[in-house]
Motif scaffolding. Sequence first.
Motif, PDB file in Angstrom:
ATOM      1  N   PRO A  14      12.839  -5.212 -18.369  1.00 34.64           N
ATOM      2  CA  PRO A  14      11.499  -5.741 -18.626  1.00 34.64           C
ATOM      3  C   PRO A  14      10.487  -5.124 -17.661  1.00 34.64           C
ATOM      4  CG  PRO A  14      13.125  -7.510 -18.352  1.00 34.64           C
ATOM      5  CD  PRO A  14      13.766  -6.248 -17.910  1.00 34.64           C
ATOM      6  N   THR A  15       9.226  -5.191 -18.037  1.00 37.61           N
ATOM      7  CA  THR A  15       8.144  -4.689 -17.190  1.00 37.61           C
ATOM      8  C   THR A  15       7.123  -5.792 -16.953  1.00 37.61           C
ATOM      9  OG1 THR A  15       6.920  -3.863 -19.104  1.00 37.61           O
ATOM     10  CG2 THR A  15       8.422  -2.332 -18.031  1.00 37.61           C
ATOM     11  N   GLY A  16       6.310  -5.614 -15.940  1.00 37.44           N
ATOM     12  CA  GLY A  16       5.292  -6.610 -15.633  1.00 37.44           C
ATOM     13  C   GLY A  16       4.233  -6.022 -14.707  1.00 37.44           C
ATOM     14  N   PHE A  17       3.358  -6.903 -14.247  1.00 38.05           N
ATOM     15  CA  PHE A  17       2.248  -6.485 -13.392  1.00 38.05           C
ATOM     16  C   PHE A  17       2.093  -7.464 -12.234  1.00 38.05           C
ATOM     17  CE2 PHE A  17       1.472  -5.033 -17.667  1.00 38.05           C
ATOM     18  CZ  PHE A  17       1.134  -3.703 -17.492  1.00 38.05           C
ATOM     19  N   LYS A  18       1.621  -6.946 -11.099  1.00 40.94           N
ATOM     20  CA  LYS A  18       1.371  -7.767  -9.930  1.00 40.94           C
ATOM     21  C   LYS A  18       0.313  -7.074  -9.080  1.00 40.94           C
ATOM     22  CE  LYS A  18       4.731  -7.926  -6.930  1.00 40.94           C
ATOM     23  NZ  LYS A  18       6.097  -8.099  -6.407  1.00 40.94           N
ATOM     24  N   ILE A  19      -0.151  -7.752  -8.042  1.00 40.27           N
ATOM     25  CA  ILE A  19      -1.083  -7.120  -7.104  1.00 40.27           C
ATOM     26  C   ILE A  19      -0.458  -7.125  -5.723  1.00 40.27           C
ATOM     27  CG2 ILE A  19      -3.087  -7.768  -8.471  1.00 40.27           C
ATOM     28  CD1 ILE A  19      -3.680  -9.948  -6.397  1.00 40.27           C
ATOM     29  N   ALA A  20      -0.852  -6.175  -4.901  1.00 35.67           N
ATOM     30  CA  ALA A  20      -0.326  -6.061  -3.547  1.00 35.67           C
ATOM     31  C   ALA A  20      -1.289  -5.218  -2.715  1.00 35.67           C
ATOM     32  CB  ALA A  20       1.064  -5.428  -3.543  1.00 35.67           C
ATOM     33  N   HIS A  21      -1.110  -5.271  -1.408  1.00 37.37           N
ATOM     34  CA  HIS A  21      -1.907  -4.439  -0.502  1.00 37.37           C
ATOM     35  C   HIS A  21      -1.099  -3.201  -0.126  1.00 37.37           C
ATOM     36  CE1 HIS A  21      -5.064  -7.407   0.065  1.00 37.37           C
ATOM     37  NE2 HIS A  21      -4.153  -8.322   0.254  1.00 37.37           N
ATOM     38  N   PRO A  22      -1.653  -2.014  -0.266  1.00 37.09           N
ATOM     39  CA  PRO A  22      -0.959  -0.813   0.203  1.00 37.09           C
ATOM     40  C   PRO A  22      -0.933  -0.773   1.725  1.00 37.09           C
ATOM     41  CG  PRO A  22      -3.159  -0.254  -0.562  1.00 37.09           C
ATOM     42  CD  PRO A  22      -2.959  -1.697  -0.872  1.00 37.09           C
ATOM     43  N   VAL A  23       0.161  -0.289   2.286  1.00 43.98           N
ATOM     44  CA  VAL A  23       0.302  -0.223   3.747  1.00 43.98           C
ATOM     45  C   VAL A  23       0.855   1.133   4.147  1.00 43.98           C
ATOM     46  CG1 VAL A  23       0.562  -2.716   4.111  1.00 43.98           C
ATOM     47  CG2 VAL A  23       2.585  -1.325   3.604  1.00 43.98           C
ATOM     48  N   LEU A  24       0.516   1.539   5.362  1.00 44.47           N
ATOM     49  CA  LEU A  24       0.971   2.803   5.935  1.00 44.47           C
ATOM     50  C   LEU A  24       1.625   2.512   7.271  1.00 44.47           C
ATOM     51  CD1 LEU A  24       0.845   5.985   5.683  1.00 44.47           C
ATOM     52  CD2 LEU A  24      -1.235   5.846   7.068  1.00 44.47           C
ATOM     53  N   SER A  25       2.792   3.123   7.522  1.00 45.21           N
ATOM     54  CA  SER A  25       3.491   2.879   8.769  1.00 45.21           C
ATOM     55  C   SER A  25       2.680   3.381   9.952  1.00 45.21           C
ATOM     56  CB  SER A  25       4.870   3.545   8.757  1.00 45.21           C
ATOM     57  OG  SER A  25       4.741   4.953   8.683  1.00 45.21           O
ATOM     58  N   GLN A  26       2.946   2.833  11.128  1.00 43.36           N
ATOM     59  CA  GLN A  26       2.180   3.176  12.333  1.00 43.36           C
ATOM     60  C   GLN A  26       2.224   4.665  12.637  1.00 43.36           C
ATOM     61  OE1 GLN A  26       3.474   1.003  15.758  1.00 43.36           O
ATOM     62  NE2 GLN A  26       1.932   1.862  17.121  1.00 43.36           N
ATOM     63  N   ASP A  27       3.360   5.310  12.375  1.00 42.25           N
ATOM     64  CA  ASP A  27       3.471   6.744  12.654  1.00 42.25           C
ATOM     65  C   ASP A  27       3.004   7.602  11.481  1.00 42.25           C
ATOM     66  OD1 ASP A  27       5.495   6.352  10.838  1.00 42.25           O
ATOM     67  OD2 ASP A  27       7.134   6.888  12.203  1.00 42.25           O
ATOM     68  N   GLY A  28       2.577   6.973  10.402  1.00 43.82           N
ATOM     69  CA  GLY A  28       2.036   7.712   9.274  1.00 43.82           C
ATOM     70  C   GLY A  28       3.047   8.442   8.421  1.00 43.82           C
ATOM     71  N   THR A  29       4.320   8.090   8.525  1.00 39.13           N
ATOM     72  CA  THR A  29       5.355   8.808   7.784  1.00 39.13           C
ATOM     73  C   THR A  29       5.876   8.056   6.568  1.00 39.13           C
ATOM     74  OG1 THR A  29       7.120   7.871   9.166  1.00 39.13           O
ATOM     75  CG2 THR A  29       6.126   9.952   9.880  1.00 39.13           C
ATOM     76  N   ARG A  30       5.524   6.770   6.431  1.00 36.73           N
ATOM     77  CA  ARG A  30       6.010   5.961   5.308  1.00 36.73           C
ATOM     78  C   ARG A  30       4.863   5.162   4.707  1.00 36.73           C
ATOM     79  NH1 ARG A  30      10.156   2.192   7.847  1.00 36.73           N
ATOM     80  NH2 ARG A  30       8.748   2.455   9.630  1.00 36.73           N
ATOM     81  N   ALA A  31       4.989   4.877   3.437  1.00 32.09           N
ATOM     82  CA  ALA A  31       3.989   4.080   2.735  1.00 32.09           C
ATOM     83  C   ALA A  31       4.698   3.049   1.875  1.00 32.09           C
ATOM     84  CB  ALA A  31       3.084   4.965   1.879  1.00 32.09           C
ATOM     85  N   GLY A  32       4.047   1.936   1.660  1.00 30.27           N
ATOM     86  CA  GLY A  32       4.634   0.878   0.850  1.00 30.27           C
ATOM     87  C   GLY A  32       3.585  -0.148   0.482  1.00 30.27           C
ATOM     88  N   PHE A  33       4.044  -1.370   0.267  1.00 30.47           N
ATOM     89  CA  PHE A  33       3.157  -2.442  -0.155  1.00 30.47           C
ATOM     90  C   PHE A  33       3.556  -3.737   0.535  1.00 30.47           C
ATOM     91  CE2 PHE A  33       3.665   0.568  -3.621  1.00 30.47           C
ATOM     92  CZ  PHE A  33       2.349   0.886  -3.912  1.00 30.47           C
TER      93      PHE A  33
END
Length: 226
Positions: A14-33
Amino acid sequence: MRLRLPEERPTEPPTGFKIAHPVLSQDGTRAGFTGVSLGGALPYGVVADASCVYGRRHRSPARRCDCGFHCVHERAAAEALLCTAEHRAAVLLDITVLGTYIRFELGFRYARQRVRTATVGPCTCGARAVALADAGWGRPGWRALAAACAVCVRGRTSVSLAAFARLAGDGLRVVAGSEGETATVDPGLPEGLGVPELVAEAALLQARLDWFQSRLARLEGGEAQK
């Protein structure tokens, strides 16, 4: 005897939708939510497994707990959440529900997810976003990001939309919301004005300006006579 709902066995996830805040790691090497409600303190990646936010040792989603990832069925329902003041800087996520899930009337609560697409809204100035920049808050080891245009991004820690997708990995697509998704209204002019009406408005403004200039000339002439 308790009746149980029939077990679903979909041919495709199944698929769906949500909201989240994008985030960046302190060292700038990883991204997520990071989420906007339960579990907001725990950033997650594009592909992630849910865990109980209360520290209980059961698998998510548990029927007697409200842990697990959450999403809604309809895109419009998720977009409506972006109207609230505290969620204006969030992005819209198009996700695939993986693993065990519990279906509700409006959405799912589930164990595992893949974020397929993140749609970034406009900059706070109203211009189309070209980057995600430091939003001024975060979590330990993570900076929260918000949409920024080419002008407003200056001097702030930021990543382009393509760079954020690359750092997040796992095939994530990050796109800027289309201009048609937001309505712009100019309160200075009535709707539906054509060329003749605009010409008439301009003539009226010019007549008012001429009147003010004549009054100013009279006042200046009186001052000179004194």
